[in-house]
Design a protein around this motif. Structure first.
Motif, mmCIF file in Angstrom:
data_model
loop_
_atom_site.group_PDB
_atom_site.id
_atom_site.type_symbol
_atom_site.label_atom_id
_atom_site.label_comp_id
_atom_site.label_asym_id
_atom_site.label_seq_id
_atom_site.Cartn_x
_atom_site.Cartn_y
_atom_site.Cartn_z
ATOM 1 N N GLY A 132 62.902 -10.857 82.249
ATOM 2 C CA GLY A 132 62.813 -12.273 82.605
ATOM 3 C C GLY A 132 61.558 -12.863 82.001
ATOM 4 O O GLY A 132 60.464 -12.303 82.137
ATOM 5 N N ALA A 133 61.696 -14.008 81.334
ATOM 6 C CA ALA A 133 60.589 -14.554 80.549
ATOM 7 C C ALA A 133 60.459 -16.050 80.777
ATOM 8 O O ALA A 133 61.452 -16.756 80.983
ATOM 9 C CB ALA A 133 60.809 -14.270 79.060
ATOM 10 N N VAL A 177 67.690 -10.666 78.180
ATOM 11 C CA VAL A 177 66.615 -11.642 78.312
ATOM 12 C C VAL A 177 67.077 -12.762 79.237
ATOM 13 O O VAL A 177 68.077 -13.438 78.955
ATOM 14 C CB VAL A 177 66.204 -12.214 76.946
ATOM 15 C CG1 VAL A 177 65.143 -13.298 77.113
ATOM 16 C CG2 VAL A 177 65.689 -11.103 76.031
ATOM 17 N N TRP A 178 66.379 -12.949 80.345
ATOM 18 C CA TRP A 178 66.639 -14.062 81.252
ATOM 19 C C TRP A 178 65.500 -15.054 81.089
ATOM 20 O O TRP A 178 64.329 -14.688 81.236
ATOM 21 C CB TRP A 178 66.686 -13.602 82.696
ATOM 22 C CG TRP A 178 67.808 -12.681 83.051
ATOM 23 C CD1 TRP A 178 68.711 -12.087 82.210
ATOM 24 C CD2 TRP A 178 68.138 -12.225 84.372
ATOM 25 N NE1 TRP A 178 69.580 -11.302 82.917
ATOM 26 C CE2 TRP A 178 69.264 -11.363 84.245
ATOM 27 C CE3 TRP A 178 67.607 -12.454 85.632
ATOM 28 C CZ2 TRP A 178 69.843 -10.749 85.352
ATOM 29 C CZ3 TRP A 178 68.174 -11.844 86.734
ATOM 30 C CH2 TRP A 178 69.288 -11.006 86.586
ATOM 31 N N ILE A 179 65.799 -16.293 80.814
ATOM 32 C CA ILE A 179 64.767 -17.300 80.600
ATOM 33 C C ILE A 179 64.702 -18.228 81.803
ATOM 34 O O ILE A 179 65.722 -18.776 82.249
ATOM 35 C CB ILE A 179 65.027 -18.089 79.303
ATOM 36 C CG1 ILE A 179 64.796 -17.162 78.100
ATOM 37 C CG2 ILE A 179 64.110 -19.305 79.211
ATOM 38 C CD1 ILE A 179 65.006 -17.831 76.750
ATOM 39 N N GLY A 180 63.483 -18.400 82.337
ATOM 40 C CA GLY A 180 63.264 -19.247 83.488
ATOM 41 C C GLY A 180 62.871 -20.657 83.105
ATOM 42 O O GLY A 180 62.826 -21.022 81.932
ATOM 43 N N LEU A 207 68.819 -19.032 73.478
ATOM 44 C CA LEU A 207 68.167 -17.736 73.305
ATOM 45 C C LEU A 207 68.461 -16.702 74.379
ATOM 46 O O LEU A 207 68.229 -15.514 74.146
ATOM 47 C CB LEU A 207 66.636 -17.941 73.259
ATOM 48 C CG LEU A 207 66.082 -18.831 72.145
ATOM 49 C CD1 LEU A 207 64.588 -19.023 72.327
ATOM 50 C CD2 LEU A 207 66.381 -18.241 70.790
ATOM 51 N N ALA A 208 68.937 -17.106 75.550
ATOM 52 C CA ALA A 208 68.953 -16.195 76.694
ATOM 53 C C ALA A 208 70.313 -15.551 76.925
ATOM 54 O O ALA A 208 71.352 -16.066 76.516
ATOM 55 C CB ALA A 208 68.528 -16.944 77.956
ATOM 56 N N ARG A 244 79.818 -20.669 75.934
ATOM 57 C CA ARG A 244 79.165 -21.062 77.178
ATOM 58 C C ARG A 244 78.980 -19.854 78.101
ATOM 59 O O ARG A 244 77.961 -19.710 78.773
ATOM 60 C CB ARG A 244 79.976 -22.154 77.883
ATOM 61 C CG ARG A 244 80.232 -23.385 77.050
ATOM 62 C CD ARG A 244 81.035 -24.419 77.822
ATOM 63 N NE ARG A 244 80.193 -25.165 78.739
ATOM 64 C CZ ARG A 244 79.498 -26.256 78.416
ATOM 65 N NH1 ARG A 244 79.548 -26.721 77.173
ATOM 66 N NH2 ARG A 244 78.772 -26.886 79.305
ATOM 67 N N GLY A 245 79.957 -18.987 78.124
ATOM 68 C CA GLY A 245 79.897 -17.828 78.985
ATOM 69 C C GLY A 245 78.916 -16.768 78.543
ATOM 70 O O GLY A 245 78.724 -15.769 79.249
ATOM 71 N N ASP A 246 78.282 -16.955 77.377
ATOM 72 C CA ASP A 246 77.279 -15.989 76.922
ATOM 73 C C ASP A 246 76.011 -16.032 77.770
ATOM 74 O O ASP A 246 75.194 -15.107 77.707
ATOM 75 C CB ASP A 246 76.894 -16.257 75.464
ATOM 76 C CG ASP A 246 77.994 -15.868 74.487
ATOM 77 O OD1 ASP A 246 78.935 -15.179 74.908
ATOM 78 O OD2 ASP A 246 77.898 -16.270 73.312
ATOM 79 N N VAL A 247 75.826 -17.124 78.521
ATOM 80 C CA VAL A 247 74.611 -17.311 79.316
ATOM 81 C C VAL A 247 74.995 -17.357 80.791
ATOM 82 O O VAL A 247 75.651 -18.295 81.237
ATOM 83 C CB VAL A 247 73.862 -18.598 78.924
ATOM 84 C CG1 VAL A 247 72.480 -18.621 79.591
ATOM 85 C CG2 VAL A 247 73.718 -18.716 77.415
#
Length: 298
Positions: A130-131, A191-194, A207-208, A241-244
């Protein structure tokens, strides 16, 4: 955002637990007890947060509280996140390990990549990375990092980190030469982006692997609106869309059944993972919360 997914086809929502990394309980004994109990109780993941240092006086407003106040006393114990996860990795076997979230622009990218790749190898490829870009300007000044351009630095760092994980990173300062970083994990960490601003949502779409919504559990309608922005950004980047995925974080107190309705609401909008922050005065109470969560049968 998830209207196209039939409810029966959605994956079960996973629950994670924040380790006692912050505050009076922060230490080896509590982390060991909680990590072992959470793994035995069937929770999916264990989590840590990130700050390097706090100024005694700050003008920076915390973006995720109504009054801008950071929810933890600035003089509280706050263990290093990657060191803490390394300790947790050594005392667990199967539970996943995550950062919620690591402030990437506080760190030199190649050094961070070495830490992430090493941890992913040593923990048996259980890491969730998580980044985030960070919010505390004085902390950036204290470590010599560029606060104003942290978004640009963050995006470049995520791309370079992924390049190191696949063995294809290059260095412009060395004339574009390839950089070696071994060993590389067989499976890179997701990678989870906050973040909650529009730029953060669009960044997550590009990117996430998941958008990690800030704490509180969020209003489902607001989360769906944010995921619309994430999905639009993903499509513009040539992704589906489902990639995230949608993930989030929320507090939990003893009597964990009281959060059942909020968890059900999150599951019904397609949230795949919730990181729970135990609000408890001691380790025994945290262990009781773990037991109560295990009984929810989500």
């Amino acid at each position: 955002y998830y209207n196209h997914i039939d409810r029966e086809e959605r994956k079960p929502m996973e629950l994670g637990l924040h380790l006692p990394q912050i505050g009076p309980m922060a230490g080896a004994a509590a982390i060991q007890r909680v990590a072992a109990h959470a793994e035995q109780g069937g929770l999916a993941s264990l989590w840590v947060s990130d700050h390097v240092t706090f100024p005694c006086e700050s003008k920076s407003a915390y973006p995720y509280s109504a009054d801008g106040t950071f929810p933890v006393p600035l003089d509280a114990a706050f263990l290093d996140p990657l060191v803490t996860l390394s300790f947790a990795a050594a005392i667990t076997q199967t539970v996943r390990l995550g950062t919620s979230v690591l402030v990437v622009p506080l760190r030199r990218t190649a050094v961070l990549a070495k830490q992430i790749t090493s941890l992913q190898v040593l923990c048996g490829e259980r890491l969730i990375f998580g980044a985030g870009v960070g919010w505390l300007e004085e902390e950036f000044v204290a470590v010599g990092a560029d606060f104003a351009n942290r978004g640009t630095y963050f995006e470049q760092a995520i791309e370079q980190l992924r390049a190191f994980l696949t063995g294809t990173a290059t260095c412009d300062a060395l004339g574009g030469t390839a950089l070696l970083m071994e060993p590389r994990p067989q499976v890179p960490p997701p990678v989870w982006i906050g973040g909650s601003g529009r730029r953060a949502l669009e960044r997550a779409g590009r990117l996430a692997d998941a958008w990690h919504a800030p704490g509180g559990g969020g209003d489902p309608a607001a989360l769906l609106g944010a995921m619309q922005i994430v999905g639009d950004s993903a499509e513009r980047a040539g992704r589906a869309r489902g990639d995230v995925s949608l993930t989030t974080r929320m507090a939990v107190r003893p009597g964990a059944a009281t959060v059942r309705a909020r968890l059900d609401a999150l599951r019904n909008i397609g949230c795949s993972h919730v990181v729970l922050d135990p609000v408890a005065p001691d380790t025994d109470t945290v262990l009781r919360i773990v037991d109560e969560l295990a009984d929810l049968d989500l």
